[in-house]
Design an enzyme around this catalytic site. Structure first.
Site, PDB file in Angstrom:
ATOM      1  CB  CYS A 283     -14.567   2.545 -14.277  1.00  0.00           C
ATOM      2  SG  CYS A 283     -15.093   4.528 -14.206  1.00  0.00           S
TER       3      CYS A 283
ATOM      4  CB  CYS B 184     -17.857   1.789 -21.417  1.00  0.00           C
ATOM      5  SG  CYS B 184     -17.254   3.766 -20.905  1.00  0.00           S
TER       6      CYS B 184
ATOM      7  CG  ASP C 156      -8.355   4.034  -4.583  1.00  0.00           C
ATOM      8  OD1 ASP C 156      -9.739   3.515  -5.193  1.00  0.00           O
ATOM      9  OD2 ASP C 156      -7.011   3.121  -5.263  1.00  0.00           O
TER      10      ASP C 156
ATOM     11  CD  GLU D  62      -3.018  -0.879  -0.325  1.00  0.00           C
ATOM     12  OE1 GLU D  62      -3.229   0.197  -0.301  1.00  0.00           O
ATOM     13  OE2 GLU D  62      -3.988  -2.047  -0.071  1.00  0.00           O
TER      14      GLU D  62
ATOM     15  CB  CYS E  48     -22.564   3.841 -16.106  1.00  0.00           C
ATOM     16  SG  CYS E  48     -21.679   5.342 -15.450  1.00  0.00           S
TER      17      CYS E  48
ATOM     18  CB  CYS F  24     -17.916  -1.277 -16.608  1.00  0.00           C
ATOM     19  SG  CYS F  24     -18.276  -0.674 -15.733  1.00  0.00           S
TER      20      CYS F  24
ATOM     21  CE1 TYR G 228      -7.448   2.777  -0.375  1.00  0.00           C
ATOM     22  CE2 TYR G 228      -4.328   3.022  -0.426  1.00  0.00           C
ATOM     23  CZ  TYR G 228      -5.269   2.388  -0.503  1.00  0.00           C
ATOM     24  OH  TYR G 228      -5.579   1.076  -1.353  1.00  0.00           O
TER      25      TYR G 228
END
Length: 289
Positions: A191, A198, A136, A35, A207, A201, A118
């Site tokens: 995304c 798309c 994030d 991270e 959306c 997706c 985060y």
DNA sequence: GATGCGTGGGA
DNA sequence: TTCCCAAGCAT
């Protein structure tokens, strides 16, 4: 909203990238290291460094005992080398405050060097499988598009975004952790900021951004293109690259290619101030011992 | 809340 | 080529 969470989570079960910090044998420390390395640095550049790093310092106690020059060299060209110093500080704090074990409590995580809102949430979710609001840049973009109907989120994280993110997180630990990973992954591989895919997706039919006809980014005028050429960051980066590559102390005369005299001196002073460099008795520069 | 902080790859 | 931006944090 339930459909969004359920479908993105189901999609992730199939589409998740095979990353080492997600492996079944992962450790909380490995997750924390990943991270921190991933803060503003792409996965493809982090992965090899993470593997090397974890092979060398598999526990907080190992990193806590590592010499700083080796830490900075192992960090290599990931960028923002202050993160490497903070990660080493973080390892020492874990040893001192938590007996060498990464804490699972979000408040204790937040108190560690280099760990912000985060990262604390991400470690809690990904290392311990606990419920956390993990937001994030990917999650912000996914929310902005699918729920709010905007092309991109505002330049800075808003209270409204935090409220929305909180409302989306499922109740149970397992579902919440799965949603965190899935929503980030969707933003990272489908995304995306520049050219969203798309057609791949799982939630394109619901959306809000797509249903609104893909309106353009309303914040475009406020997104400052960060200049780079001639900045202190550039000069600092050059100096650090030289110091990492040097065997011993480096005379200032060998650093003058990094930038104009006055700027170089300012940057050298800044690097020393930040703990990224040191001077010896002869005024030469080196990685801090 | 706005800034400063590295680096490299893709469009 | 130039521009954008990538799992933020600290001050």
């Amino acid at each position: 909203m339930d459909a969004l969470v359920e479908r993105v989570t189901a999609w992730f079960a199939d589409a998740a990238r095979d990353l080492p910090w997600r492996a079944p044998d992962r450790t909380p420390w490995g997750v924390l290291v990943s991270e921190v390395m991933l803060q503003q640095t792409p996965v493809v550049r982090v992965e090899p460094v993470w593997r090397e790093w974890m092979g060398r310092w598999p526990s907080p106690a190992d990193l806590a005992a590592a010499p700083t020059p080796e830490v900075l060299r192992a960090w290599g060209r990931l960028g923002y080398p202050r993160r490497a110093l903070r990660l080493a500080d973080c390892a020492r704090a874990i040893v001192e405050r938590h007996g060498g074990a990464v804490p699972s409590d979000e408040e204790a995580l937040r108190a560690l060097p280099g760990v912000g809102e985060y990262t604390a949430a991400a470690v809690r979710a990904f290392a311990f499988g606990r419920r956390a609001v993990v937001v994030d840049t990917n999650v912000r973009r996914v929310q902005a598009r699918t729920v709010t109907g905007d092309a991109l989120p505002a330049p800075s994280y808003t209270a409204a975004e935090r409220r929305l993110a909180t409302s989306l997180v499922p109740d149970g630990d397992t579902d919440a952790a799965a949603w965190a990973a899935a929503s980030m992954e969707l933003g990272a591989v489908v995304c995306t900021a520049r050219v969203p895919r798309c057609d791949a997706c799982p939630v394109r039919d619901l959306c809000a951004w797509r249903l609104a006809g893909f309106p353009p980014d309303e914040h475009a005028h406020r997104r400052r293109t960060q200049s780079w050429d001639g900045t202190d960051r550039q000069v600092r980066g050059r100096v650090m690259a030289t110091l990492r590559g040097a065997d011993g102390p480096v005379p200032r005369a060998l650093l003058t290619d990094a930038g104009p005299e006055a700027q170089l001196d300012r940057c050298l002073a800044g690097l020393v101030e930040d703990g990224l460099a040191e001077t010896d008795d002869a005024g030469r520069f080196m990685l801090p011992v």
